[in-house]
Scaffold this motif. Structure first.
Motif, short mmCIF file in Angstrom:
data_model
loop_
_atom_site.label_atom_id
_atom_site.label_comp_id
_atom_site.label_asym_id
_atom_site.label_seq_id
_atom_site.Cartn_x
_atom_site.Cartn_y
_atom_site.Cartn_z
N ALA A 204 36.46 48.83 50.06
CA ALA A 204 37.50 48.79 49.02
C ALA A 204 37.85 50.20 48.57
CB ALA A 204 37.03 47.94 47.83
N VAL B 146 37.89 38.49 40.20
CA VAL B 146 36.45 38.20 40.30
C VAL B 146 36.01 37.37 39.10
CG1 VAL B 146 34.15 39.23 40.35
CG2 VAL B 146 35.99 40.28 41.66
N ALA C 41 44.64 51.52 44.41
CA ALA C 41 44.03 50.83 43.29
C ALA C 41 43.07 49.77 43.78
CB ALA C 41 45.11 50.18 42.43
N ILE C 42 42.00 49.55 43.01
CA ILE C 42 41.14 48.40 43.27
C ILE C 42 41.37 47.41 42.13
CG2 ILE C 42 38.77 47.55 43.48
CD1 ILE C 42 38.04 50.21 44.79
N LEU C 43 41.94 46.26 42.48
CA LEU C 43 42.30 45.26 41.48
C LEU C 43 41.26 44.16 41.52
CD1 LEU C 43 46.01 45.30 42.66
CD2 LEU C 43 45.08 46.54 40.70
N GLU D 170 46.62 49.34 47.68
CA GLU D 170 46.23 48.48 46.56
C GLU D 170 45.33 47.38 47.10
OE1 GLU D 170 49.85 47.35 44.59
OE2 GLU D 170 50.14 49.38 43.81
N VAL D 171 44.09 47.38 46.63
CA VAL D 171 43.09 46.46 47.15
C VAL D 171 42.81 45.38 46.11
CG1 VAL D 171 40.71 46.27 47.98
CG2 VAL D 171 42.01 48.38 48.39
N ILE D 172 43.02 44.14 46.47
CA ILE D 172 42.65 43.05 45.56
C ILE D 172 41.28 42.57 46.00
CG2 ILE D 172 43.22 40.71 44.80
CD1 ILE D 172 46.20 41.87 45.68
N TYR D 173 40.31 42.70 45.10
CA TYR D 173 38.93 42.38 45.42
C TYR D 173 38.58 41.02 44.83
CZ TYR D 173 33.91 42.71 45.76
OH TYR D 173 32.59 42.44 46.04
N LEU D 174 38.24 40.07 45.68
CA LEU D 174 37.95 38.71 45.19
C LEU D 174 36.47 38.50 44.89
CD1 LEU D 174 40.18 36.41 47.43
CD2 LEU D 174 40.75 37.62 45.33
N GLY D 175 35.61 39.30 45.51
CA GLY D 175 34.19 39.19 45.21
C GLY D 175 33.46 38.15 46.05
#
Lengths: 124, 323
Positions: free
Chosen positions: A18, B102, B96-98, A27-32
């Motif tokens: 990430a 989570v 960006a880290i969005l 732009e990184v969407i991190y879901l986990g």
């Protein structure tokens, strides 16, 4: 969009990735952790994701990789999927044949990760 | 490959409940330009019907977790909520880290959640947020919750787009003087003291009450509405229903007192000012690149020209009617 699919709890690698992508201006969407194919499809729709990155360290890739592709297909979403993590060499060809856009191993450099994402997104 | 859909098709699908179409429209609005204008034209009528709620607070105050719980409460009450989760872009790389999803995993299939990066450029959010609110409003989502980190201009831009602003504070994050300094008190319509099970929660509440008293003394407050202070614990759900009710009560107050019209007017004014400002910036930058200005810039840098004289060269290039 980056996610851990299934019950694999090793999230160090995906967090590093990430950061690599962010530092390359993405732009990184991190879901986990503990995502399902359904939750990833829902998020991909809402976020209009350009690419999906899955991190796998528990040998689930041959089951979960194709399951993810099938779920996206069912939803009518044409989004490239990249799998990163521990994938034994013989399985890479299996995954690519199944439709996974790229597989990145533990030794992949930041440049390689970024270039791979740019390539699969550019191909859309 | 399916045929690319026209904007009209996307909007029709989005109104019909197609989340993918809504997601696509939000990307187009974010990108800006003529396509975003076209979407605004087709979605602006009637898009003001829903409630727009801004939620802001310091990093780590538990905003995302609270938003998830709040969105679940609205869904239970029969509403169809959407969330715009704003996170900062890196000023160095633009990336960006969005990560707000989570904390919202429990509601990510019932509510529509969209991550938004601030994208650095001046006024960018002030343009794209109203556009995104229109798209979500025309798709029938209400309330539309805009979640943002409470620091600086971003939060001011975002609260300007909201009818009701909820400010989230936590015990032990500094006294009310800090809250006053951060400028959060002026924008709050509802206060939430989150993590209220922690020591010091009552002190935080008292500090806020004192500050509100001072607002009364200086005549800053909206006489018909004193911001309520709601104590919450997002993890076990304590106080979440009270926050929902406080938001609704404030919305009703805005409607009945005529202040909603005032807020909408303020919002329209800000949006126009931002657009005009961006256009003006563009013209200034073009003028600065002209041969005449390059010479003037060289002279200014070398001390042969004063800043005032350089301005007299620049002004007619930007606006030919200026003297």
């Amino acid at each position: 969009m980056l996610a851990k699919l299934g019950l694999d709890g090793h999230d160090r690698g995906i967090k590093v990735v990430a950061r690599m992508l962010r530092d390359a201006g993405m732009e990184v969407i991190y879901l986990g952790l503990r995502q399902s194919t359904d939750s990833i499809v829902a998020a991909a729709e809402q976020e209009d994701a350009d690419a999906i990155g899955l991190s796998m360290h528990n040998a689930g890739h041959l089951t979960l990789g194709p399951a993810m592709l099938a779920a996206l297909d069912d939803a009518g979403l044409d989004i490239p999927v990249v799998i990163g993590g521990i994938v034994p060499e013989p399985d890479v060809a299996v995954l690519t044949r199944a439709g996974v856009a790229a597989v990145l191993g533990p030794g992949a450099s930041a440049e390689e990760v970024v270039a791979t994402v740019r390539r699969v997104v550019g191909r859309r | 490959m399916t045929e690319p859909l026209t904007t009209e098709h996307l909007i029709a699908r989005s109104i019909g409940g197609d989340r993918r179409a809504t997601g696509r429209l939000l990307s187009l609005v974010e990108r800006g330009g003529p396509e975003a204008d076209r979407i605004a034209e087709l979605t602006h009528a009637g898009a003001d019907a829903g409630r727009v709620v801004g939620i802001t607070g310091a990093p780590g105050s538990g905003k995302s977790t609270m938003v998830a719980a709040l969105v679940a409460a609205f869904t239970d009450a029969g509403d169809r909520p959407a969330v715009l989760a704003v996170d900062p872009s890196s000023p160095l790389t633009g990336g960006a880290i969005l990560g707000d999803r989570v904390r919202m995993a429990a509601v990510d299939s019932t509510a529509f959640i969209r991550s938004v990066a601030t994208r650095g450029h001046a006024g960018g959010l002030a343009l794209s947020i109203p556009g995104a609110v229109r798209v979500l409003g025309s798709a029938g989502y209400t309330p539309i919750v805009i979640e943002t980190v409470g620091v600086g201009q971003v939060e001011v831009d975002v609260t300007a787009a909201a009818d009701t602003t909820v400010v989230v504070v936590t015990p032990g994050m500094g006294d009310a003087v800090q809250a006053n300094k951060a400028g959060l008190l002026e924008v709050a319509d509802v206060f939430v003291v989150n993590k209220a099970d922690r020591p010091g929660a009552d002190d935080t509440r008292r500090d806020l009450e004192l500050m509100l008293e001072l607002g009364h003394v200086t005549g800053q407050e909206d006489l018909g509405h004193r911001p309520p202070i709601v104590m919450t614990n997002s993890l076990d759900g304590t106080g979440i229903e009270a926050v929902r009710r406080a938001i609704i009560a404030h919305g009703d107050h805005l409607r009945s007192s005529g202040r909603l019209v005032e807020r909408h007017r303020r919002r329209a004014r800000l949006e126009l000012a931002t657009r005009a400002g961006l256009q003006f910036d563009h013209r200034v930058r073009q003028a600065l690149d002209s041969p005449a200005m390059r010479a003037a810039i060289d002279d200014l840098a070398a001390g042969r020209l004063s800043p005032g004289s350089a301005m007299r060269v620049l002004a007619p290039l930007v606006d030919p009617t200026a003297r």
